[in-house]
Design an enzyme around this catalytic site. Sequence first.
Site, PDB file in Angstrom:
ATOM      1  N   LYS A 182      78.025  24.095  23.057  1.00 24.69           N
ATOM      2  CA  LYS A 182      76.655  24.434  23.422  1.00 24.69           C
ATOM      3  C   LYS A 182      76.653  25.827  24.034  1.00 24.69           C
ATOM      4  O   LYS A 182      76.932  26.023  25.215  1.00 24.69           O
ATOM      5  CB  LYS A 182      76.072  23.447  24.438  1.00 24.69           C
ATOM      6  CG  LYS A 182      74.570  23.664  24.607  1.00 24.69           C
ATOM      7  CD  LYS A 182      74.040  23.373  25.995  1.00 24.69           C
ATOM      8  CE  LYS A 182      74.095  24.531  26.940  1.00 24.69           C
ATOM      9  NZ  LYS A 182      73.276  25.695  26.615  1.00 24.69           N
ATOM     10  N   GLU A 258      85.495  27.104  34.573  1.00 20.71           N
ATOM     11  CA  GLU A 258      85.589  28.531  34.914  1.00 20.71           C
ATOM     12  C   GLU A 258      84.276  28.869  35.587  1.00 20.71           C
ATOM     13  O   GLU A 258      83.265  29.065  34.905  1.00 20.71           O
ATOM     14  CB  GLU A 258      85.754  29.378  33.651  1.00 20.71           C
ATOM     15  CG  GLU A 258      87.010  29.132  32.874  1.00 20.71           C
ATOM     16  CD  GLU A 258      88.245  29.705  33.544  1.00 20.71           C
ATOM     17  OE1 GLU A 258      88.125  30.329  34.622  1.00 20.71           O
ATOM     18  OE2 GLU A 258      89.327  29.500  32.988  1.00 20.71           O
ATOM     19  N   CYS A 292      82.349  37.312  35.711  1.00 24.50           N
ATOM     20  CA  CYS A 292      82.734  36.491  36.864  1.00 24.50           C
ATOM     21  C   CYS A 292      83.926  37.085  37.587  1.00 24.50           C
ATOM     22  O   CYS A 292      84.224  36.694  38.707  1.00 24.50           O
ATOM     23  CB  CYS A 292      82.995  35.054  36.437  1.00 24.50           C
ATOM     24  SG  CYS A 292      84.085  34.948  35.034  1.00 24.50           S
ATOM     25  N   GLU A 389      77.615  35.901  44.663  1.00 27.06           N
ATOM     26  CA  GLU A 389      77.988  36.666  43.478  1.00 27.06           C
ATOM     27  C   GLU A 389      76.787  37.554  43.119  1.00 27.06           C
ATOM     28  O   GLU A 389      75.680  37.049  42.912  1.00 27.06           O
ATOM     29  CB  GLU A 389      78.276  35.666  42.363  1.00 27.06           C
ATOM     30  CG  GLU A 389      79.138  36.189  41.275  1.00 27.06           C
ATOM     31  CD  GLU A 389      79.519  35.103  40.263  1.00 27.06           C
ATOM     32  OE1 GLU A 389      78.860  34.053  40.210  1.00 27.06           O
ATOM     33  OE2 GLU A 389      80.482  35.324  39.526  1.00 27.06           O
TER      34      GLU A 389
HETATM   35  P1  ADP Z   1      74.395  31.498  34.264  1.00 28.38           P
HETATM   36  O1  ADP Z   1      73.907  31.810  35.619  1.00 28.38           O
HETATM   37  O2  ADP Z   1      75.549  32.294  33.799  1.00 28.38           O
HETATM   38  O3  ADP Z   1      73.309  31.330  33.235  1.00 28.38           O
HETATM   39  P2  ADP Z   1      74.653  28.659  34.165  1.00 28.38           P
HETATM   40  O4  ADP Z   1      75.698  27.842  34.830  1.00 28.38           O
HETATM   41  O5  ADP Z   1      73.245  28.411  34.526  1.00 28.38           O
HETATM   42  O6  ADP Z   1      75.110  30.123  34.457  1.00 28.38           O
HETATM   43  O7  ADP Z   1      74.781  28.556  32.580  1.00 28.38           O
HETATM   44  C1  ADP Z   1      76.000  28.459  31.888  1.00 28.38           C
HETATM   45  C2  ADP Z   1      75.817  27.486  30.742  1.00 28.38           C
HETATM   46  O8  ADP Z   1      75.505  26.213  31.273  1.00 28.38           O
HETATM   47  C3  ADP Z   1      74.678  27.833  29.790  1.00 28.38           C
HETATM   48  O9  ADP Z   1      75.053  27.456  28.480  1.00 28.38           O
HETATM   49  C4  ADP Z   1      73.548  26.954  30.297  1.00 28.38           C
HETATM   50  O10 ADP Z   1      72.602  26.660  29.305  1.00 28.38           O
HETATM   51  C5  ADP Z   1      74.334  25.720  30.678  1.00 28.38           C
HETATM   52  N1  ADP Z   1      73.647  24.828  31.641  1.00 28.38           N
HETATM   53  C6  ADP Z   1      72.824  25.154  32.654  1.00 28.38           C
HETATM   54  N2  ADP Z   1      72.409  24.047  33.300  1.00 28.38           N
HETATM   55  C7  ADP Z   1      72.980  22.976  32.670  1.00 28.38           C
HETATM   56  C8  ADP Z   1      72.955  21.551  32.849  1.00 28.38           C
HETATM   57  N3  ADP Z   1      72.244  20.983  33.820  1.00 28.38           N
HETATM   58  N4  ADP Z   1      73.666  20.791  31.997  1.00 28.38           N
HETATM   59  C9  ADP Z   1      74.396  21.345  31.003  1.00 28.38           C
HETATM   60  N5  ADP Z   1      74.475  22.673  30.794  1.00 28.38           N
HETATM   61  C10 ADP Z   1      73.788  23.491  31.613  1.00 28.38           C
END
Ligand code: ADP
Length: 486
Positions: A182, A258, A292, A389
Amino acid sequence: MNVLLKNSRLVMTQGLINGEWVDADQKATLVVDNPATGEELVRVADMGAAETRRAITAAHDAFPGWSATSANQRSLILETWYDLIIKHQDELAMILTAEQGKPLAEAKGEIVYGAAYIKWFAEEAKRVYGDVIPAAQAGRRNIVIKQPIGVVAAITPWNFPSAMLARKIAPALAAGCTIVCKPAAETPLSALALGLLAEQAGVPAGVINMVVGSDAPAIGNELTGSKWVRKLTFTGSTPVGKLLMKQCADTVKRTSMELGGNAPIIIFDDADLDQAINGALISKFRNSGQTCICSNRLLVQSGIYDRFIERLSEAVGEFRLGNGQDATTTHGPLITDKAALGVDEKVQDAVAQGARIVTGGAPSDQGSRFYQPTILADATPDMRVFREEIFGPVAPIFKFETDAEAIELANSTEYGLAAYLFTQNLSRIWKVSEAIDFGMVGVNETAISSEAIPFGGVKESGQGREGSKYGLDDYLETKLICLGGL
Ligand code: ADP
């Protein structure tokens, strides 16, 4: 569709499930835009829980066949995939820049960097060794074999939309696992292009599946709740990582995380100033500060403090902000308006608490997602830029006097991904490297990452390592076969 992308045969707008390129169930789509201009690039399938379930089933069904292939066969397919990526690197970089914003040269660097993991794990696939352990009892023999863990789920972010995925898919496939990916909804095109090239390389149907969707929690729930998914590998923010770990607890899934970083870069008085400036520039401002392992806190010893700031601000003055597609651009936009606003809030918080703006300190007139490269002197640990961050082109500089103080400041964070130090003193190099709680330490070097090293963090920056000879372990189970009655 955007004109540049129109001519590319690598731009895919559907998900990949069981070897078929498919629309979302209700034909829903989401918009992918160019962060430099806000222009709509393309619409892609906006998938959710039901499509994710089908992707998991496909990966589950493909697992027995794929895991039974020989290591040599998997290795050959991965090598072919690598060759195709290298052959199409310019086109892949163009797609990456269009959806993510980073300058073309950096995008190309990312494509080659990500591909290197595929080559590496094509080689490692052939080196998954077991053990024979002397038995504690007579008449027995203990044999240990390594087996692929099963179906893997991979969730990846937008800052390295190609490389973060390549370095998860490659070890998974090398080990004999199948995978459901995903990618981030902001940047799905790079991921889908990798999927297409994998198909062309001969990866069988169902071995790699791609689900793109804007409802990340819905997709995440399916992936983490499934009994068939045996492992989740995630790159993203610490809060989401923690949530996913909790969700994985119910089925006791293996996880690799990560997560966020808050990297210190410690410049001692005896540093080679040219090296330190160069290292700070690369690690702070690459991808406009959106990595990161970007240095987040610049800790500078008092004797070199003023000279360091002067030289850094001269160098930052050379930056050219703009659209990553222009050859003269050295630094692109941030990913969203929200990201740019968030960076400004942290800068304003620091200024309100006494930080001095050396350069920048405000949004750029290039557009709502651009932020001026910023240097903040006289920063202190009470400020948000110390604790959080930043994920933007802002360099807060903190002054310290002694080694002990530098170590304490460096460790004053819940994060522990990367840290950097610049000094010419060998004893200091050892002492400080061992005393700081980070998964990776760069000494007189900040461009530390490659396929050959174990990339990963400690504390709330995560667990597991990507790349290197350690990287396959995250995708393998260790099985004992005890032969008795001999
Ligand atoms: P960033 O701040 O880098 O966007 P996130 O942790 O929000 O970091 O996003 C990293 C990945 O995790 C993306 O693919 C995002 O769509 C996914 N993501 C965010 N929230 C969820 C969740 N509740 N469950 C699964 N995947 C998630």
